[in-house]
Design a protein around this motif. Structure first.
Motif, PDB file in Angstrom:
ATOM      1  N   HIS A 124      47.034  46.276  32.275  1.00  0.00           N
ATOM      2  CA  HIS A 124      48.356  45.622  32.251  1.00  0.00           C
ATOM      3  C   HIS A 124      48.407  44.225  31.627  1.00  0.00           C
ATOM      4  CE1 HIS A 124      48.365  43.446  36.442  1.00  0.00           C
ATOM      5  NE2 HIS A 124      47.166  43.425  35.903  1.00  0.00           N
ATOM      6  N   ASP A 162      49.899  44.927  41.336  1.00  0.00           N
ATOM      7  CA  ASP A 162      48.648  44.178  41.169  1.00  0.00           C
ATOM      8  C   ASP A 162      48.936  42.705  41.485  1.00  0.00           C
ATOM      9  OD1 ASP A 162      45.805  44.526  39.467  1.00  0.00           O
ATOM     10  OD2 ASP A 162      46.651  42.515  39.336  1.00  0.00           O
ATOM     11  N   VAL A 163      47.924  41.997  42.004  1.00  0.00           N
ATOM     12  CA  VAL A 163      48.164  40.612  42.425  1.00  0.00           C
ATOM     13  C   VAL A 163      48.418  39.685  41.228  1.00  0.00           C
ATOM     14  CG1 VAL A 163      45.798  39.648  42.432  1.00  0.00           C
ATOM     15  CG2 VAL A 163      47.444  38.949  44.207  1.00  0.00           C
ATOM     16  N   HIS A 164      48.012  40.145  40.029  1.00  0.00           N
ATOM     17  CA  HIS A 164      48.256  39.362  38.813  1.00  0.00           C
ATOM     18  C   HIS A 164      49.501  39.896  38.100  1.00  0.00           C
ATOM     19  CE1 HIS A 164      43.829  39.256  39.520  1.00  0.00           C
ATOM     20  NE2 HIS A 164      44.026  37.978  39.299  1.00  0.00           N
ATOM     21  N   ASP A 249      44.005  44.229  44.299  1.00  0.00           N
ATOM     22  CA  ASP A 249      43.571  42.847  44.507  1.00  0.00           C
ATOM     23  C   ASP A 249      44.514  41.997  45.365  1.00  0.00           C
ATOM     24  OD1 ASP A 249      45.234  43.113  42.308  1.00  0.00           O
ATOM     25  OD2 ASP A 249      43.854  42.222  40.861  1.00  0.00           O
ATOM     26  N   GLY A 291      43.701  46.409  39.019  1.00  0.00           N
ATOM     27  CA  GLY A 291      42.602  45.633  39.596  1.00  0.00           C
ATOM     28  C   GLY A 291      42.211  46.078  40.998  1.00  0.00           C
ATOM     29  N   TYR A 293      38.867  44.320  43.568  1.00  0.00           N
ATOM     30  CA  TYR A 293      37.473  43.944  43.282  1.00  0.00           C
ATOM     31  C   TYR A 293      36.563  43.886  44.501  1.00  0.00           C
ATOM     32  CZ  TYR A 293      39.891  43.258  38.987  1.00  0.00           C
ATOM     33  OH  TYR A 293      40.678  43.505  37.886  1.00  0.00           O
TER      34      TYR A 293
HETATM   35 ZN    ZN Z   1      44.761  42.046  39.062  1.00  0.00          ZN
END
Ligand code: ZN
Length: 352
Positions: A124, A162-164, A249, A291, A293
Motif C-alpha cells: 500500500h 494498517d497502522v500506516h 501493525d 503490515g 511485525y
Molecule cells: Zn504498516
C-alpha cells in the motif's frame, strides 16, 4: 455455502530484505503453519499465480517495472532506506499481485464466498514510480483496477486498517470516484500523509476518507470509528466490492507502532466489513495482508479474522479500550465528509 479462500504459498518466503528487517520471511512461515492448521471444510488453500507485466502496468510505469525487474540481478538492492530486495523479490512481488487477482477472480466466479491473500511483500505504500515502506507493487490498487477492467466495477471500497497510511493507494485513486479509499492510521507517523484534509480531487473529491488517529487507540476506539465513520460512509457508497488492506501493525504488541488493538478487535473489524459486504456487494470481500511485525500477534490476529470470515466464530465484543478521546476527531471527519456525502447521494439518484 462456498468456502473461504486463503492464498498462500511457500514461494512467498523467497523475498528476503535481509537480516533484522521487520518484513521478514518469518512472517509468512508462521502464516503457512496457521493455514495448514485451519484448512478444512470452511477454509481452502488457493495457490497464487504470477501477475503479468500488463496487469502490473495498470498501476506502475514501464520504467518502474524495469527498475524492479533489474533488482533480480543483485543479491541485495536498496530501493530506499527500508525497501530492500533480493534476487527473488521481483518474482515474489509478481506472485503477490497475481495471487490477489486470482482470489478476486475466484470470488467473482462464486468458487469461494470470500478470501484472504496472505502474501508478501506488502503493497500500500508503493507509488506509480517509486518503491517505499517495504512495498514494491501496489497489490490492492492493481486488484481494484482488475475489477474495473474485467468486471466493470464502478464502486469499489478499499478499507485500509494498517497502522500506516496507504499513501500509494490513496495516490492511485485520488481523482477517481469509482474507488472509495478509507484509511484508519496512526498520525503523525510514517509516511506522513493521511491528514483529514486529504479528501480526493476533481472527480474523486470526497472519495478519499482519512481518519488520522492519535497513538494509543485500542479496540474500543477503532470500533467507534468503524461504527460512526467507516460503515456509514461506506454504506452510503453502496460498494459492489470490498477490498481490505489488512495490516496487523495496530496490534498492541507490534514493535513498529503505538496502537493497542487485540485479536478480538481485528475480528470485530472484519465482522463489520463482512456484514457490509453481505448488505451491498453480494458478500464479495477480499482481504490482503499488508503490515504486522510481531509474529505471534500476526498469527493469532490472522487466525481470528479467518475464523470470522468462515463463520466459525462470532467474535465476542471487545472490551479493550485505549482510553483515548477521539470524539472531536470523529466529529471533524464527519463534518468535512457531510458535504461530499450529499453529493454522493445526488449522483447515486442520477445513476438509478
Ligand atoms: Zn504498516
Amino acid at each position: 455455502m462456498p468456502p473461504s479462500a486463503v492464498v498462500i504459498d511457500p514461494q512467498f518466503l523467497k523475498h528476503d530484505p535481509g537480516p533484522f528487517h521487520p518484513e521478514s520471511p518469518e512472517r509468512l512461515r508462521v502464516l503457512l503453519e496457521l493455514a495448514g492448521d485451519l484448512e478444512g471444510e470452511g477454509i481452502r488453500i488457493l495457490p497464487p499465480r504470477s501477475a503479468t507485466r500488463e496487469e502490473i502496468g495498470t498501476c506502475h510505469s514501464g520504467q518502474y517495472i524495469d527498475l524492479i525487474q533489474s533488482t533480480s540481478r543483485a543479491n541485495r538492492y536498496a530501493l530506499d532506506g527500508d525497501t530492500v530486495t533480493s534476487m527473488d523479490s521481483f518474482g515474489t512481488a509478481l506472485l503477490a499481485a497475481g495471487g490477489y487477482l486470482r482470489l478476486l477472480d475466484a470470488v467473482a466466479q462464486g468458487e469461494f464466498r470470500n478470501g484472504f491473500a496472505l502474501v508478501r511483500p506488502p503493497g500500500h505504500h508503493a507509488l506509480r514510480n517509486r518503491a517505499m515502506g517495504f512495498c514494491l507493487f501496489n497489490t490492492v490498487a492493481i486488484g481494484a483496477r482488475h475489477l474495473k477492467r474485467h468486471y466493470g466495477a464502478e464502486r469499489i471500497l478499499i478499507m485500509d486498517w494498517d497502522v500506516h497510511h496507504g499513501n500509494g493507494t490513496q495516490d492511485a485513486f485520488f481523482t477517481d470516484p469509482t474507488v472509495l479509499y478509507l484509511s484508519t492510521h496512526q498520525f503523525p507517523f510514517y509516511p506522513g500523509t493521511g491528514s483529514i484534509e486529504e479528501t480526493g480531487e476533481a472527480e474523486g473529491a470526497g472519495y478519499t476518507v482519512n481518519v488520522p488517529l492519535p497513538s494509543g487507540c485500542g479496540d474500543a476506539e477503532y470500533l467507534e470509528v468503524f461504527q460512526r465513520v467507516v460503515i456509514p460512509i461506506a454504506s452510503r457508497y453502496e460498494p459492489q466490492w470490498v477490498l481490505v488492506s489488512a495490516g496487523f501493525d495496530p496490534h498492541r504488541d507490534d514493535p513498529l507502532a503505538g496502537m493497542r488493538v487485540t485479536e478480538q478487535g481485528f475480528g470485530a473489524m472484519a465482522a463489520s466489513l463482512l456484514e457490509l459486504a453481505e448488505r451491498f456487494s453480494g458478500g464479495r470481500i477480499a482481504f490482503l495482508l499488508e503490515g504486522g511485525y510481531n509474529l505471534l500477534a500476526l498469527k493469532s490476529s490472522v487466525a481470528t479474522v479467518l475464523q470470522t470470515m468462515a463463520g466459525e466464530v462470532k467474535s465476542p465484543l471487545p472490551v479493550q479500550t485505549g482510553g483515548v478521546k477521539i470524539d472531536a476527531l470523529i466529529r471533524k471527519v464527519l463534518k468535512i465528509q457531510e458535504e461530499y456525502r450529499q453529493k454522493d447521494s445526488r449522483s447515486r439518484r442520477s445513476t438509478y
